[in-house]
Design a protein around this motif. Structure first.
Motif, PDB file in Angstrom:
ATOM      1  N   HIS A   1       0.808  -1.213   0.000  1.00 57.90           N
ATOM      2  CA  HIS A   1       0.000   0.000   0.000  1.00 57.90           C
ATOM      3  C   HIS A   1       0.850   1.276   0.000  1.00 57.90           C
ATOM      4  CE1 HIS A   1       0.977  -0.892   4.199  1.00 57.90           C
ATOM      5  NE2 HIS A   1       0.933   0.413   4.401  1.00 57.90           N
ATOM      6  N   LEU A   2       2.145   1.141   0.256  1.00 56.45           N
ATOM      7  CA  LEU A   2       3.014   2.314   0.276  1.00 56.45           C
ATOM      8  C   LEU A   2       3.226   2.843  -1.139  1.00 56.45           C
ATOM      9  CD1 LEU A   2       5.755   1.209   2.853  1.00 56.45           C
ATOM     10  CD2 LEU A   2       3.870   2.814   3.222  1.00 56.45           C
ATOM     11  N   ARG A   3       3.201   4.159  -1.282  1.00 61.55           N
ATOM     12  CA  ARG A   3       3.363   4.804  -2.591  1.00 61.55           C
ATOM     13  C   ARG A   3       4.761   5.412  -2.669  1.00 61.55           C
ATOM     14  NH1 ARG A   3      -1.155   9.004  -1.679  1.00 61.55           N
ATOM     15  NH2 ARG A   3      -0.034   8.897   0.306  1.00 61.55           N
ATOM     16  N   ILE A   4       5.469   5.063  -3.739  1.00 63.46           N
ATOM     17  CA  ILE A   4       6.843   5.545  -3.914  1.00 63.46           C
ATOM     18  C   ILE A   4       6.920   6.443  -5.140  1.00 63.46           C
ATOM     19  CG2 ILE A   4       9.166   4.824  -4.570  1.00 63.46           C
ATOM     20  CD1 ILE A   4       9.193   2.869  -2.487  1.00 63.46           C
ATOM     21  N   SER A   5       7.601   7.564  -4.981  1.00 63.65           N
ATOM     22  CA  SER A   5       7.859   8.472  -6.096  1.00 63.65           C
ATOM     23  C   SER A   5       9.366   8.569  -6.290  1.00 63.65           C
ATOM     24  CB  SER A   5       7.276   9.864  -5.806  1.00 63.65           C
ATOM     25  OG  SER A   5       7.527  10.742  -6.885  1.00 63.65           O
ATOM     26  N   LYS A   6       9.818   8.289  -7.510  1.00 67.87           N
ATOM     27  CA  LYS A   6      11.255   8.309  -7.803  1.00 67.87           C
ATOM     28  C   LYS A   6      11.649   9.686  -8.319  1.00 67.87           C
ATOM     29  CE  LYS A   6      11.186   3.412  -9.097  1.00 67.87           C
ATOM     30  NZ  LYS A   6      11.493   2.436 -10.184  1.00 67.87           N
ATOM     31  N   VAL A   7      12.445  10.384  -7.540  1.00 66.47           N
ATOM     32  CA  VAL A   7      12.901  11.728  -7.901  1.00 66.47           C
ATOM     33  C   VAL A   7      14.186  11.571  -8.703  1.00 66.47           C
ATOM     34  CG1 VAL A   7      13.367  14.060  -7.036  1.00 66.47           C
ATOM     35  CG2 VAL A   7      11.887  12.509  -5.729  1.00 66.47           C
ATOM     36  N   LEU A   8      14.034  11.128  -9.936  1.00 60.89           N
ATOM     37  CA  LEU A   8      15.169  10.771 -10.779  1.00 60.89           C
ATOM     38  C   LEU A   8      15.002  11.403 -12.154  1.00 60.89           C
ATOM     39  CD1 LEU A   8      15.236   6.942  -9.937  1.00 60.89           C
ATOM     40  CD2 LEU A   8      16.583   8.735  -8.832  1.00 60.89           C
ATOM     41  N   GLY A   9      16.074  11.334 -12.953  1.00 61.19           N
ATOM     42  CA  GLY A   9      15.996  11.809 -14.331  1.00 61.19           C
ATOM     43  C   GLY A   9      16.282  13.283 -14.456  1.00 61.19           C
ATOM     44  N   SER A  10      15.655  13.923 -15.412  1.00 58.24           N
ATOM     45  CA  SER A  10      15.880  15.340 -15.684  1.00 58.24           C
ATOM     46  C   SER A  10      15.321  16.202 -14.559  1.00 58.24           C
ATOM     47  CB  SER A  10      15.213  15.734 -17.002  1.00 58.24           C
ATOM     48  OG  SER A  10      13.795  15.647 -16.873  1.00 58.24           O
ATOM     49  N   ALA A  11      15.708  17.472 -14.541  1.00 57.69           N
ATOM     50  CA  ALA A  11      15.206  18.389 -13.517  1.00 57.69           C
ATOM     51  C   ALA A  11      13.693  18.501 -13.589  1.00 57.69           C
ATOM     52  CB  ALA A  11      15.862  19.758 -13.686  1.00 57.69           C
ATOM     53  N   VAL A  12      13.157  18.495 -14.800  1.00 56.60           N
ATOM     54  CA  VAL A  12      11.706  18.565 -14.968  1.00 56.60           C
ATOM     55  C   VAL A  12      11.038  17.336 -14.364  1.00 56.60           C
ATOM     56  CG1 VAL A  12       9.831  18.580 -16.653  1.00 56.60           C
ATOM     57  CG2 VAL A  12      11.849  20.009 -17.029  1.00 56.60           C
ATOM     58  N   ALA A  13      11.603  16.153 -14.635  1.00 58.59           N
ATOM     59  CA  ALA A  13      11.046  14.910 -14.094  1.00 58.59           C
ATOM     60  C   ALA A  13      11.160  14.879 -12.577  1.00 58.59           C
ATOM     61  CB  ALA A  13      11.758  13.714 -14.716  1.00 58.59           C
ATOM     62  N   ARG A  14      12.273  15.375 -12.056  1.00 54.04           N
ATOM     63  CA  ARG A  14      12.464  15.379 -10.602  1.00 54.04           C
ATOM     64  C   ARG A  14      11.450  16.307  -9.927  1.00 54.04           C
ATOM     65  NH1 ARG A  14      18.049  15.627 -12.189  1.00 54.04           N
ATOM     66  NH2 ARG A  14      18.254  17.798 -11.498  1.00 54.04           N
ATOM     67  N   ARG A  15      11.236  17.468 -10.509  1.00 53.34           N
ATOM     68  CA  ARG A  15      10.261  18.403  -9.922  1.00 53.34           C
ATOM     69  C   ARG A  15       8.858  17.815  -9.932  1.00 53.34           C
ATOM     70  NH1 ARG A  15      13.500  22.293 -13.033  1.00 53.34           N
ATOM     71  NH2 ARG A  15      14.808  23.430 -11.545  1.00 53.34           N
ATOM     72  N   LYS A  16       8.518  17.135 -11.002  1.00 53.94           N
ATOM     73  CA  LYS A  16       7.207  16.495 -11.102  1.00 53.94           C
ATOM     74  C   LYS A  16       7.056  15.412 -10.043  1.00 53.94           C
ATOM     75  CE  LYS A  16       4.165  14.075 -14.361  1.00 53.94           C
ATOM     76  NZ  LYS A  16       4.035  13.533 -15.756  1.00 53.94           N
ATOM     77  N   ALA A  17       8.129  14.623  -9.843  1.00 49.99           N
ATOM     78  CA  ALA A  17       8.095  13.547  -8.847  1.00 49.99           C
ATOM     79  C   ALA A  17       7.954  14.103  -7.434  1.00 49.99           C
ATOM     80  CB  ALA A  17       9.358  12.699  -8.958  1.00 49.99           C
ATOM     81  N   LEU A  18       8.561  15.267  -7.165  1.00 47.78           N
ATOM     82  CA  LEU A  18       8.455  15.883  -5.844  1.00 47.78           C
ATOM     83  C   LEU A  18       7.026  16.317  -5.544  1.00 47.78           C
ATOM     84  CD1 LEU A  18      11.673  18.095  -5.567  1.00 47.78           C
ATOM     85  CD2 LEU A  18      11.106  16.077  -4.203  1.00 47.78           C
ATOM     86  N   LYS A  19       6.269  16.658  -6.585  1.00 49.69           N
ATOM     87  CA  LYS A  19       4.889  17.113  -6.407  1.00 49.69           C
ATOM     88  C   LYS A  19       3.893  15.957  -6.347  1.00 49.69           C
ATOM     89  CE  LYS A  19       5.735  21.549  -8.734  1.00 49.69           C
ATOM     90  NZ  LYS A  19       5.410  22.397  -9.916  1.00 49.69           N
ATOM     91  N   ALA A  20       4.344  14.762  -6.665  1.00 54.27           N
ATOM     92  CA  ALA A  20       3.452  13.605  -6.657  1.00 54.27           C
ATOM     93  C   ALA A  20       2.989  13.291  -5.235  1.00 54.27           C
ATOM     94  CB  ALA A  20       4.163  12.396  -7.259  1.00 54.27           C
ATOM     95  N   ASP A  21       1.806  12.728  -5.128  1.00 50.71           N
ATOM     96  CA  ASP A  21       1.263  12.333  -3.827  1.00 50.71           C
ATOM     97  C   ASP A  21       1.801  10.948  -3.487  1.00 50.71           C
ATOM     98  OD1 ASP A  21      -0.158  12.220  -1.513  1.00 50.71           O
ATOM     99  OD2 ASP A  21      -2.095  11.807  -2.457  1.00 50.71           O
ATOM    100  N   ALA A  22       2.737  10.892  -2.568  1.00 46.79           N
ATOM    101  CA  ALA A  22       3.400   9.627  -2.246  1.00 46.79           C
ATOM    102  C   ALA A  22       3.745   9.566  -0.772  1.00 46.79           C
ATOM    103  CB  ALA A  22       4.664   9.468  -3.097  1.00 46.79           C
TER     104      ALA A  22
END
Length: 458
Positions: A78-99
């Motif tokens: 049930h745990l949600r993981i967001s990978k803050v990886l890749g380009s700066a754009v991808a990392r920023r998007k991952a930081l905003k994800a609900d996880a």
């Protein structure tokens, strides 16, 4: 999969929950990731003591291991993981994800601290392989040090807290307790526990431990450091088998799929051809390992994914010898090219010298072919605890005999056997075949043993 923790895993999970900042010093193979995730789950959902978790890890571990462990165990899915990886754009998007848990590679820690600044909102930080923060002059250490006062819980994970010397302990421990136990600066730590060694003028090249400094240092950090060795918790000699899944790039997988479907990879100078099922099987295993022979016995390079994975394993071993089994000559040459410290086992008297030097920990990386590592080869006296199968094979006998070179009578350390398996390739089939063969053999041996016991008691 149902999680049935060992006693030491329950203990480790409990200590994480009860200790706001802790160093979990578990040797490879003791399951520190699942123990930590179990504690995080309870802190998030049972104790409500944590709300936003950051995991800092080596790139390939960040990209694969943590998410894979969550999906592997029933109680964590049930745990949600967001990978803050890749380009700066991808990392920023991952930081905003609900996880629940955000995972970032250690090379991007400086970026993350700069990105969030005073808006830092991670109240719990897990540092996987915290020993990689041992350099107090590194950018990653300095960045994390700036936000450390805004973090409530820090969990440091490693099997090798001081890979080179006790000097390496100061920076990781500072990230835990902000200098409470080993001092606020590396200078004060050195002055308290070390004396200058070789120097050139005012430049000191190495430091020597003062008398009893090791005991004093361990006593100082004892309340926040949990050290577990496999030999203390597992029956010895223990052999732990692990599959290290290796992801191929899209281009490498496309070439693999093309050969599998068309039985042909066209090249300008010489094609790669698989005209029988047996040849195809071998060619696909070669490609899974990164290269393949063409019709003229030339080598076509496909990928470096396994070389990169092996580099991570050698780094994690932190100076302890590593034994690697290869099956293809092109694998041998490519490993030798990437790792100049490699040695191969020679024949005759030279081979005897190699064995003596290996058992004396004078060879950091030993390459062996399964056919040359049969009966009578005693290599168990080194401090090697990591055996890597770079290429996968079909022979159960060769597999068992090869692993028995270090996992045998007289071995006092647990051995971790790691198999580098390229995802979606013939590697997976080879490993599954070995497991089926081993299960069949074990069943036979159990049946024979039961019959013998029955006759003996009659």
């Amino acid at each position: 999969m149902e999680y049935k923790p060992h006693q030491y895993q329950d203990y480790a999970t409990g200590r994480i929950i009860d200790t706001e900042y802790i160093a979990l010093l578990l040797e490879m193979g003791l399951g520190k990731t699942v123990s930590t995730l179990t504690a995080i789950d309870q802190l998030l959902n049972d104790y409500f003591d944590t709300s936003r978790v950051l995991v800092i890890a080596p790139l390939r571990v960040a990209d694969d291991t943590w998410a894979r462990e969550v999906t592997k165990w029933d109680h964590l899915q049930h745990l949600r993981i967001s990978k803050v990886l890749g380009s700066a754009v991808a990392r920023r998007k991952a930081l905003k994800a609900d996880a629940d848990i955000y995972v970032i590679n250690r090379e991007n820690v400086e970026w993350l601290v700069g990105e969030l600044g005073t808006s830092w909102d991670f109240d719990t930080v897990v540092i996987d392989e915290i020993s990689s923060f041992k350099n107090p002059q590194s950018k990653r250490f300095k960045a994390l040090r700036r936000v450390r006062p805004m973090i409530n819980r820090v969990i440091g994970l490693t099997g090798t807290p001081a890979p080179n010397s006790l000097m390496d302990l100061w920076a990781p421990m500072y990230l835990l307790d902000q200098g409470q136990r080993l001092g606020n600066t590396i200078t004060s730590y050195r002055d308290r526990y070390f004396t200058p060694g070789k120097r050139d003028g005012h430049v000191v090249y190495n430091w020597n431990q003062k008398k009893e400094s090791e005991e004093r240092i361990y006593e100082a950090i004892g309340d926040i450091a949990v050290s577990m060795k496999a030999e203390d918790w597992l029956e010895l000699p223990e052999r732990i088998d692990r599959v290290v899944l290796v992801k191929l790039s899209a281009s490498a997988k496309a070439l693999y799929d093309q050969l599998e479907e068309d039985l042909l990879l066209p090249y300008a100078d010489a094609d790669v051809v698989a005209n029988t099922a047996a040849v195809l099987s071998m060619k696909l295993l070669q490609m899974a390992s990164g290269a393949v022979y063409d019709e003229d016995r030339g080598v076509k390079l496909i990928h470096d994914a396994k070389l990169d994975a092996l580099e991570d394993i050698i780094e994690a071993a932190q100076g302890k010898p590593v034994m690697v089994f290869y099956n293809f000559k092109h694998s041998l040459s490519r490993i030798q090219e990437r790792f100049p410290q490699t040695r191969i086992l020679r024949k005759g008297k030279d081979g005897n010298q190699d064995i003596a030097e290996w058992n004396g920990d004078q060879i950091p990386l030993l390459l062996l072919h399964p056919k040359s590592a049969g009966h009578g080869l005693n290599l168990q006296d080194s401090s090697c605890q990591t055996v890597v199968w770079y290429d996968q094979i079909w022979s159960l006998e060769e597999d068992q005999q090869s692993n028995a070179r270090v996992h045998r009578q007289g071995q006092t350390r647990r051995i971790v056997v790691l198999r580098l398996v390229a995802e979606g390739t013939m590697d997976e089939e080879a490993v599954s075949a070995l497991e089926r063969k081993a299960a069949g053999q074990d069943a036979l041996m159990d049946a024979v043993k039961a019959r013998i016991d029955k006759v003996a008691s009659a």
